[in-house]
Design an enzyme around this catalytic site. Structure first.
Site, PDB file in Angstrom:
ATOM      1  N   CYS A 156      41.558  56.892 126.463  1.00 32.66           N
ATOM      2  CA  CYS A 156      42.661  55.958 126.181  1.00 32.66           C
ATOM      3  C   CYS A 156      43.941  56.526 126.794  1.00 32.66           C
ATOM      4  O   CYS A 156      44.368  57.630 126.443  1.00 32.66           O
ATOM      5  CB  CYS A 156      42.820  55.772 124.681  1.00 32.66           C
ATOM      6  SG  CYS A 156      41.313  55.201 123.860  1.00 32.66           S
ATOM      7  N   CYS A 168      38.749  64.502 123.388  1.00 33.16           N
ATOM      8  CA  CYS A 168      38.129  63.178 123.314  1.00 33.16           C
ATOM      9  C   CYS A 168      37.755  62.713 124.719  1.00 33.16           C
ATOM     10  O   CYS A 168      38.490  62.959 125.677  1.00 33.16           O
ATOM     11  CB  CYS A 168      39.081  62.170 122.671  1.00 33.16           C
ATOM     12  SG  CYS A 168      38.375  60.522 122.441  1.00 33.16           S
ATOM     13  N   CYS A 194      46.968  57.841 124.620  1.00 28.58           N
ATOM     14  CA  CYS A 194      46.649  58.776 123.540  1.00 28.58           C
ATOM     15  C   CYS A 194      46.746  60.217 124.038  1.00 28.58           C
ATOM     16  O   CYS A 194      46.175  60.570 125.076  1.00 28.58           O
ATOM     17  CB  CYS A 194      45.244  58.489 123.009  1.00 28.58           C
ATOM     18  SG  CYS A 194      44.683  59.679 121.772  1.00 28.58           S
ATOM     19  N   GLU A 219      43.389  68.985 114.961  1.00 32.54           N
ATOM     20  CA  GLU A 219      44.533  68.653 114.119  1.00 32.54           C
ATOM     21  C   GLU A 219      44.097  67.888 112.871  1.00 32.54           C
ATOM     22  O   GLU A 219      43.113  67.151 112.898  1.00 32.54           O
ATOM     23  CB  GLU A 219      45.541  67.802 114.899  1.00 32.54           C
ATOM     24  CG  GLU A 219      46.120  68.505 116.111  1.00 32.54           C
ATOM     25  CD  GLU A 219      47.046  67.611 116.915  1.00 32.54           C
ATOM     26  OE1 GLU A 219      47.303  66.468 116.481  1.00 32.54           O
ATOM     27  OE2 GLU A 219      47.508  68.052 117.977  1.00 32.54           O
ATOM     28  N   CYS A 278      48.068  61.519 117.024  1.00 30.30           N
ATOM     29  CA  CYS A 278      46.806  62.161 117.385  1.00 30.30           C
ATOM     30  C   CYS A 278      46.949  63.025 118.639  1.00 30.30           C
ATOM     31  O   CYS A 278      47.273  62.521 119.709  1.00 30.30           O
ATOM     32  CB  CYS A 278      45.747  61.075 117.601  1.00 30.30           C
ATOM     33  SG  CYS A 278      44.200  61.670 118.279  1.00 30.30           S
ATOM     34  N   CYS A 307      44.203  62.476 107.408  1.00 31.92           N
ATOM     35  CA  CYS A 307      43.737  62.002 108.722  1.00 31.92           C
ATOM     36  C   CYS A 307      43.018  63.168 109.390  1.00 31.92           C
ATOM     37  O   CYS A 307      43.611  64.236 109.602  1.00 31.92           O
ATOM     38  CB  CYS A 307      44.923  61.527 109.557  1.00 31.92           C
ATOM     39  SG  CYS A 307      44.458  60.864 111.174  1.00 31.92           S
TER      40      CYS A 307
END
Length: 645
Positions: free
Chosen positions: A219, A215, A222, A194, A444, A208
């Site tokens: 987290c 990832c 997220c 993205e 995100c 961004c």
């Protein structure tokens, strides 16, 4: 035709045979229905297989199924070669209008000018044409080769045949009421990333950008962290996200002023490619280094490496919690990189060496980390490590809600109290940021997650539709009986054919016979690619798999064992669990270890081949192809080992 799905079945008294499905669509549907353990992940995998198979079936009656197998690898940087090195599928559509053909075209959006000049000259045109092309793309914002009016028609024709302006396929684009533009790009291997463009009233235009597909930091709040890690982005893939926005803004008479590496992925976990892309943003797009911000969850070793870089980018630390226990619970990577003390000590050193202010990112979660008491804990933390108030800034961002986390954004009153405590009691500047693009899932990983859910629903519908044809009423299943041992005893008429039958009522089975058959609901697909390595290094997820393996072994030896009984929930009743990340999910860790073992084995073989080559041995085509994958496998190994730290 696609490789047949070989299913081990107990046919006629324990004979081990391979059943080759004749109708291609029935093959795909049966593959799905024969899964012995239906889990959410298994359902997604099967659905993807059906989806890729059905997409490849042309409308003609003589259609052949093409199973598309995708691989993940990074593309090395182009030097003077004219072909972009990318992973390819088993079967490519090479028609002139096919997007697959773009895999082999020169990417004008990411190719450095000196290399473009070399290619243009190799095509028989003067080098200055390369500068004209660059001017059209980066100064005029042109995205269509036909609009490059000062190029001769012959060169434009060659460019359309051999080049493309960008390799990222725009899958989804959404525009928010506040002007924020959110995009989801599909990469050459099917991974999704993205990018977001945020316009501000003061004239700033901030991009961004993503640095990884998925990832591994884990987290919990997220959306990207909930997906898990797929692979590192190449420096070209990172740079292209920025170059696209910069080119489009130029076409509108504007310019890209800022870049924040706060999209999908952990930038400092892809250090080499991120730094390479940042240098190009600075040198080729004219974006000032101090206008580029690198965000990190706290990858301490690479924060120290960043201290020694000669480029003055800004650093933003995703802190979110001010105590060891709370931060580890919210950000599992905290413990992995030495904990809060190691991190804050490194940040203090970074400020001393770079003489730059560091931004502390704080996602405000209602009822968890947004109270005045938490603000005081944060203030005391910064004071404890002698981080000066003029060298620190707290960026307060109300949480963007995600489906995999129950927390919500803080209210305005709590935000105002948090800011007041930091500024009045500790003299620390703090700015509450407006949540941009909230109406278009601009957080995100949110757009990609929403797109994945949509695809899962479509795939589930396709599975349901195909399952209607798997066992149609009144129509028997038909297959070809294949016995690998048949040739051994049919060569001589004097030898007695082994008897696999238990009763005289059973048909006389011979190699090549067309027979009716049924398949046990608990049959195991031994051709499952994901589990292929289990026969080299056996691993089992649970007692059921162990028992089923023992049953199959006993079957071959002629000992009859009952199939293992297990309660399998229907697909519709499966719990919709959120996929854990590769840091904390045991299945992903095991898969990563297996992949690492295989990569190490491949690289060892490559070293042997290179030694043979240096000693005068002429390598064959297959061996040369394996040697050519050394860089690709090395990069993948780095990525895998990083996520096993």
């Amino acid at each position: 035709r696609p490789p047949a799905s070989n299913i081990v079945a107990d046919l006629h008294g324990g004979a081990m045979a391979s059943i080759r499905f004749i109708p291609a669509v029935i093959m795909a549907a049966s593959f799905i229905l024969l899964r012995s353990r239906l889990s959410h992940a298994a359902t997604r995998s099967a659905a993807a297989f059906v989806s890729s198979s059905t997409r490849s079936i042309p409308s003609s009656s003589s259609a052949k199924v093409t199973a598309v197998q995708k691989t993940t690898c990074g593309s090395p940087s182009l030097s003077t070669t004219t072909l972009q090195s990318t992973a390819t599928r088993d079967t490519l559509d090479v028609s002139p209008t096919s997007p697959d053909l773009d895999l082999f075209k020169v990417n004008l959006l990411t190719l450095p000018l000196p290399e473009l000049e070399t290619i243009i000259k190799s095509w028989g045109f003067p080098a200055f044409r390369a500068r004209q092309i660059n001017n059209w793309i980066f100064n005029q914002g042109v995205s269509d080769i036909d609009e490059m009016s000062d190029l001769p028609l012959k060169l434009r024709t060659v460019l359309k045949e051999r080049a493309t302006i960008g390799s990222l396929h725009l899958e989804i684009e959404q525009v928010s009421n506040d002007g924020t533009k959110k995009r989801a790009y599909k990469l050459h291997d099917g991974q999704m990333i993205e990018s977001v463009l945020m316009p501000y009233e003061d004239g700033r235009r901030t991009a961004c950008i993503s640095s990884q597909a998925g990832c591994a930091m884990g987290c919990v709040f997220c959306a990207t962290g909930q997906m898990g890690f797929a692979r590192q982005l190449t420096s070209e893939e990172i740079f292209e996200q920025v170059a696209r926005f910069a080119s489009e803004l130029k076409a509108d008479g504007e310019r890209l002023s800022n870049v924040v590496m706060m999209g999908m992925g952990e930038p400092l976990a892809n250090y080499r490619n991120v730094i390479a892309a940042i240098r190009r943003m600075n040198e080729e797009l004219g974006i000032g280094a101090r206008k580029i911000t690198v965000s990190t969850v706290g990858v301490v070793p690479n924060i120290r490496k960043l201290m020694d870089e000669d480029i003055q980018v800004r650093l933003a630390l995703s802190l979110h919690c001010a105590t060891e226990e709370e931060r580890t619970a919210l950000l599992p990577a905290n413990k992995r990189y030495g904990g809060l003390h190691e991190l804050m000590t490194t940040i203090k050193e970074y400020i001393r060496v770079k003489r730059q202010r560091v931004t502390f990112e704080w996602a405000l979660i209602e009822g968890e980390n947004d109270s005045p008491e938490v603000a005081r804990t944060l203030g005391r933390l910064l004071k404890t490590y002698d981080i000066r108030s003029d060298m620190s800034h707290v960026n307060l961002i109300p949480l963007n809600p995600t489906g995999g986390y129950g927390g919500g954004p803080s209210g305005r009153k709590n935000v105002a109290k948090f800011v007041d405590v930091l500024e009045r009691e500790f003299g620390i500047s703090a700015t509450p940021r407006m949540r941009r693009g909230i109406d278009i899932d601009a957080g995100c990983g949110q757009l990609t997650a929403a797109n994945e859910k949509k695809k899962e629903k479509e795939a589930a519908a396709a599975v349901a539709e195909l399952s209607k044809f798997a066992e149609p009423a009144g129509l028997p299943m038909v297959g070809v009986y294949e016995d690998d041992e048949s040739d051994d005893y049919n060569d001589s008429s004097d030898e007695t054919e082994p008897d696999f039958k238990e009763s005289s009522n059973e048909p006389d089975l011979r190699h090549g016979s067309v027979v009716q058959f049924s398949i046990d609901d608990l049959a195991v697909d031994l051709d499952d690619e994901d589990g292929a390595d289990d026969f080299i290094d056996p691993t089992y997820d649970d007692d059921f798999e162990i028992a089923e393996a023992e049953r199959l072994i006993a079957l071959i030896k002629g000992v009859s064992l009952q199939p293992v009984q297990t309660d399998v929930a229907p697909v519709d009743s499966l719990p919709q669990e959120v996929k854990s990340t590769s840091i904390i999910d045991e299945d992903n860790i095991r898969d990563a270890k297996k992949r690492r073992k295989k990569l190490l084995k491949n690289l060892k073989a490559i070293n042997k081949l290179k030694d043979m080559q240096s000693n005068g041995k002429v390598l064959n085509e297959e061996q040369l192809e394996k040697v050519s994958k050394e860089k690709e496998w090395t990069l993948e190994l780095e990525s895998v080992e990083h996520n096993l730290m």
